[in-house]
Motif scaffolding. Structure first.
Motif, short mmCIF file in Angstrom:
data_model
loop_
_atom_site.label_atom_id
_atom_site.label_comp_id
_atom_site.label_asym_id
_atom_site.label_seq_id
_atom_site.Cartn_x
_atom_site.Cartn_y
_atom_site.Cartn_z
N GLY B 103 0.84 -1.16 0.03
CA GLY B 103 0.00 -0.11 0.06
C GLY B 103 0.74 1.33 0.03
O GLY B 103 0.28 2.48 -0.39
N ASN B 106 1.02 4.06 -2.81
CA ASN B 106 0.08 5.08 -2.94
C ASN B 106 0.81 6.25 -2.68
O ASN B 106 0.25 7.31 -2.87
N PRO B 291 -2.35 3.06 3.34
CA PRO B 291 -3.84 3.19 2.75
C PRO B 291 -5.05 3.55 3.64
O PRO B 291 -5.84 4.33 3.29
#
Lengths: 582, 311
Positions: B103, B106, B291
């Motif tokens: 994640g 991101n 995230p």
């Protein structure tokens, strides 16, 4: 409690005369408030703090069955107590009141931007309403006050405070670091505005305080440990000579730790000749030697006094402030000795004899032909020492000429600075300090003399450079505050304290390290040990709750839920006015 | 007495397979657990196809474990399918609970990610993003909980075998799974003195006192902000906690923010000094939870707004 009931919020927007309404469109703000969730009543009013405004709140609580009240007016520092009382009178818990600061935070600081100010006011009101919906009533708590005051510092301020308190029937513990009472003042030969020596002024007071049946005096002593909370402090007093320690229980404290006369470093050849001295040193010379030159004992004929030594220097940490006593002290000194010498020259940057009777000394000095010469701020006088002889050269602003003078002695009017050890005092009593190094009061105008540690007052030059007259006024004021607390015998303490949710605590000690008031400790009697907050010591600052990495601390009245509600309300775009239910 | 085996399914999104490895790592205890399971789907272990899973009746599987995050459209499909078919769905492992290490992607937009992965990198240049025989990639990693509701969150990178045994046993017996809420500090035997940190030390610097809190010695340890389901296995072996179990319950907390505000208490350092001594704050404080953190949520929203405006 009120957690389950449907919030019924009333919003009252204050004009504060022209103060808020002159910038913010208060009518629009109140209209907007009506569109917010849970708001059942909103209005604007000229002065919410007036009797009429207070009555309006009480009336509307009854009429609309309000269970939350939001007042958008001034700083909560100003009127939160007022409005809390009003809602309490109308039967609501005081913690169901929420205040929005539209004055200091909006109209006063964005005076030239009325449109943006109104928008900001709308945002703030929306946030406050969101928070109000999440508010919960809290019990009002109180603690007993031990009828005894600890006075730290035995100068004129400490003595005055001790006598005021003792004369009103309460006990005092007076602690002085030096072997004798009297502080700076007792050493001075001349004290303005009275024409007496420090000894003459203080002598009778010292005698009285020493023999007072309700005052215990500890000289050669310091407070070595301090613990507890308002009304219930325990101070440990250590005698520095004998090393003995004694614990005393007190309900209130007055800090009167005073000042130190600045010993100049790299100013006007200070230290290069015994004939260059500070004003404090000059005044502490024995009376019969006052006008003899320290270097050779010859009579002094010519004197130069220089002002603003270590004061009023922008950008120099701890020396930016005006020391506020020196101009008058120099004027009085110069006037007093003028007839005994041939020449007295005062070199000054500005003359600020601002107090009652002070200007008269300045005038007297001039009348007696003390020569005053103004030097430029950027070009200070030059002092040199050669073969024991002093030379002063300076530029006189008013005539535009350069001068040279050979005085017998030079007296430097040096700044008032905080005394040694002020760091320890600040730490021990939980006091904050301003840029000049002195202690901060709770609020310079709205809460003078009290500090952020409830029950601890400051007085005299512990707070800022000031003269003895002002110091004793402080002393009496602080004494009155202490007596006020003790006479009531009980004080309400804020319920807005931190609470540990024990199931979530993992004993990481972060909160113990975070708490600036020493209010959190590990409760080892629990298995496993968990953090424990002593409510009476908690100031509700929320540092622990923010620092707690496992959300195990609930900050009452500033819960995560309440704060997040405000953040969300801020980030949620404002619905159109008249656009139906939000 | 042998109970009837219970239908279970193991779904794997984008991940390293470490969590299932940890499941297999039960060793001899597998002998107790395996006979209790009727494995209906497990891509890498049993020969069922996705269409088999698709064709089971809804809620016909009692327990489903979903490992990994949803990086591809196929992951998203599998995740939703698992929810549809399973009575109890477990977010299995940190990626599944919070978005995990993958994640962290991101922090860059998808084009930058393609550059590093496929087009230009230290060992390769002039590449193309493959499109054939591969499921399309999601532009941002949403936490799995944005797509489906989970019944149980079982974090860890990976969850320990002990924890898995405990969880599976409880689930198979139909009991409530009760997990302690303590953070790692609770299990850490080291002594605390509440002293401020003069400087932050990287893990390879100095020799740590084996008896004192690592954080107080200057090593950034996220133990106090981390759910202690691991029972402190790193910190009791002399390694700082990197926070792999995510925040303690309620796990909607922001572990990175909590860890940073905690650190502020211990390290009253100049901001510049702190910046210099913590070269990768995102990787340090949000390594496993970016995230699902507030900061990460804002990033997701920003990427989506960007995408919407490009369309």
């Amino acid at each position: 409690m009120t957690a389950q009931e449907e919030p019924r919020i009333g919003v009252f927007v204050c004009h504060c005369g022209h103060n808020i309404a002159g910038v913010v469109d208060v009518v629009r703000v109140a209209e907007y408030a009506k569109s917010l969730p849970h708001v059942v009543f909103a209005t604007d009013e000229m002065f919410m703090c007036s009797d009429a405004g207070q009555q309006l709140i009480r009336d509307k609580i009854a009429e609309y069955d309000l269970n939350r009240v939001v007042v958008a007016s001034c700083s909560p520092r100003m009127h939160e107590p007022t409005f809390r009382r009003v809602v309490e009178e109308a039967g609501l818990n005081r913690y169901l009141f929420e205040q929005v600061n539209l004055r200091e935070h909006v109209s006063w600081c964005h005076m030239r931007e009325p449109e943006l100010s109104t928008e900001k006011a709308i945002d703030l009101v929306r946030m406050a309403v969101a928070r109000a919906a999440k508010l919960e009533g809290l019990p009002v708590k109180s603690v007993k006050v031990t009828p005894r005051t600890l006075v730290v510092g035995g100068g004129i301020t400490g003595i005055r405070a001790a006598l005021d308190i003792a004369d009103r029937g309460f006990e005092v513990v007076l602690v002085e670091r030096e072997p004798k009472l009297g502080g700076n003042l007792v050493k001075w030969n001349h004290v303005f505005p009275v024409d007496k020596s420090g000894k003459k002024i203080l002598g009778p007071l010292i005698k009285r305080v020493k023999s007072h049946e309700r005052v215990r005096v500890f000289t050669n002593s310091e407070v070595s440990d301090f613990d507890g909370y308002i009304g219930n402090f325990v101070a440990t007093i250590r005698n520095n000579k004998t090393g003995k320690e004694e614990q005393v229980e007190v309900g209130t404290v007055i800090i009167a730790t005073g000042f130190k006369a600045y010993e100049p470093v790299e100013y006007y050849a200070y230290g290069q000749s015994p004939d260059i001295m500070t004003l404090a040193e000059f005044h502490q010379r024995p009376g019969d030697e006052l006008l003899k030159r320290p270097s050779d004992g010859r009579p002094v004929k010519k004197i130069v006094c220089i002002g603003c030594v270590g004061s009023r220097e922008p950008g120099k940490q701890g020396h930016e402030h005006c020391s506020r006593y020196c101009c008058t002290a120099v004027a009085k000194t110069a006037a007093d000795i003028r007839s005994d010498v041939e020449e007295v020259v005062v070199l000054y940057q500005d003359v600020r004899t601002y107090g009652k009777g002070h200007e008269e000394f300045h005038r007297l000095a001039r009348l007696r032909y003390v020569m005053y010469s103004k030097f430029p701020r950027e070009e200070k006088p030059q002092v040199t020492v050669a073969d024991g002889e002093l030379t002063v050269k300076w530029h006189d602003v008013l005539s535009g000429d350069d001068f040279e003078f050979h005085p017998d002695i030079i007296v430097l009017a040096s700044a008032m600075v905080p005394p040694d050890g002020i760091d320890d005092v600040a730490k021990m009593f939980g006091l904050t300090r301003s840029a000049d190094g002195f202690f901060n009061p709770e609020h310079i105008k709205l809460a003078p003399l009290t500090t952020h540690t409830a029950g601890v007052m400051i007085a005299g030059t512990a707070q800022a450079a000031k003269n003895a007259t002002e110091s004793v006024v402080d002393a009496s004021g602080a004494a009155a505050k202490a007596v006020g607390l003790m006479a009531r015998g009980e004080v309400e303490i804020e319920s807005t304290t931190a609470q540990v949710i024990e199931d979530l605590c993992s004993s990481c000690h972060t909160c113990v390290a975070a708490c600036p008031y020493g209010a959190i400790a590990m409760d080892e009697s629990k298995d496993p040990p968990v953090a424990h907050v002593t409510s009476a010591k908690c100031h509700g600052c929320g540092t622990c709750a923010a620092a707690c990495p496992s959300s195990a601390i609930l900050m009452l009245h500033s819960t995560d839920e309440q704060i997040m509600a405000m953040v969300e309300a801020f980030l949620t775009p404002a619905p159109e006015i008249g656009g139906g239910e939000a | 007495m042998m109970a009837e085996p219970i239908p279970v399914a193991m779904g794997q999104g984008s991940s390293c397979w470490g969590c299932f490895q940890s499941l297999v790592d039960m060793h001899l205890r597998l002998a107790d657990v395996l006979p209790l399971l009727d494995i209906k789907y497990w891509q890498a272990v049993v020969d069922y196809k996705l269409e088999d899973l698709e064709n089971y009746p809804d809620k016909s599987i009692v327990v489903g474990l979903y490992e990994g995050m949803a990086r591809t459209e196929e992951d998203v499909h599998l995740l939703k399918l698992m929810r549809q078919k399973c009575k109890v769905l477990v977010a299995f492992g940190t990626c599944s609970c919070y978005g995990g290490i993958p994640g962290l992607a991101n922090a860059w937009d998808i084009e930058e990610c393609y550059d590093v992965k496929f087009r230009e990198n230290k060992t390769f240049s002039g590449g193309k993003v493959p499109t054939e025989n591969l499921p399309p990639i999601e532009p941002v990693v949403h936490p799995n909980s944005d797509y489906v509701d989970f019944d149980i969150y079982l974090p860890g990178c990976p969850p320990t075998s002990d924890l898995i045994v405990k969880a599976i046993t409880a689930l198979l017996e139909g009991k409530e799974l009760e997990l302690p809420t303590y953070t790692v500090c609770h299990y850490c035997p080291r002594e605390k003195k509440e002293t401020p940190i003069p400087e932050i030390l990287r893990p390879f610097r100095g020799n740590a006192d084996p008896d004192r809190c690592l954080l107080e010695q200057g090593y950034i340890c996220l133990g106090s902000a981390t759910w202690g389901l691991c029972e402190g296995q790193c910190v009791s072996k002399g390694v700082t906690c990197r926070g792999c179990f995510g925040p303690p319950p309620p796990i909607t907390q922001d572990q990175g923010a909590a860890a940073m505000s905690m650190l502020g208490t211990y390290a009253p350092l100049e901001p510049e000094k702190l910046k210099e001594q913590v070269p990768d704050p995102l990787g340090c404080f949000y390594r496993f939870t970016y995230p699902s953190s507030r900061l990460g949520r804002m990033r997701i929203r920003r990427e989506e707004l960007k995408e919407a405006s490009e369309e």
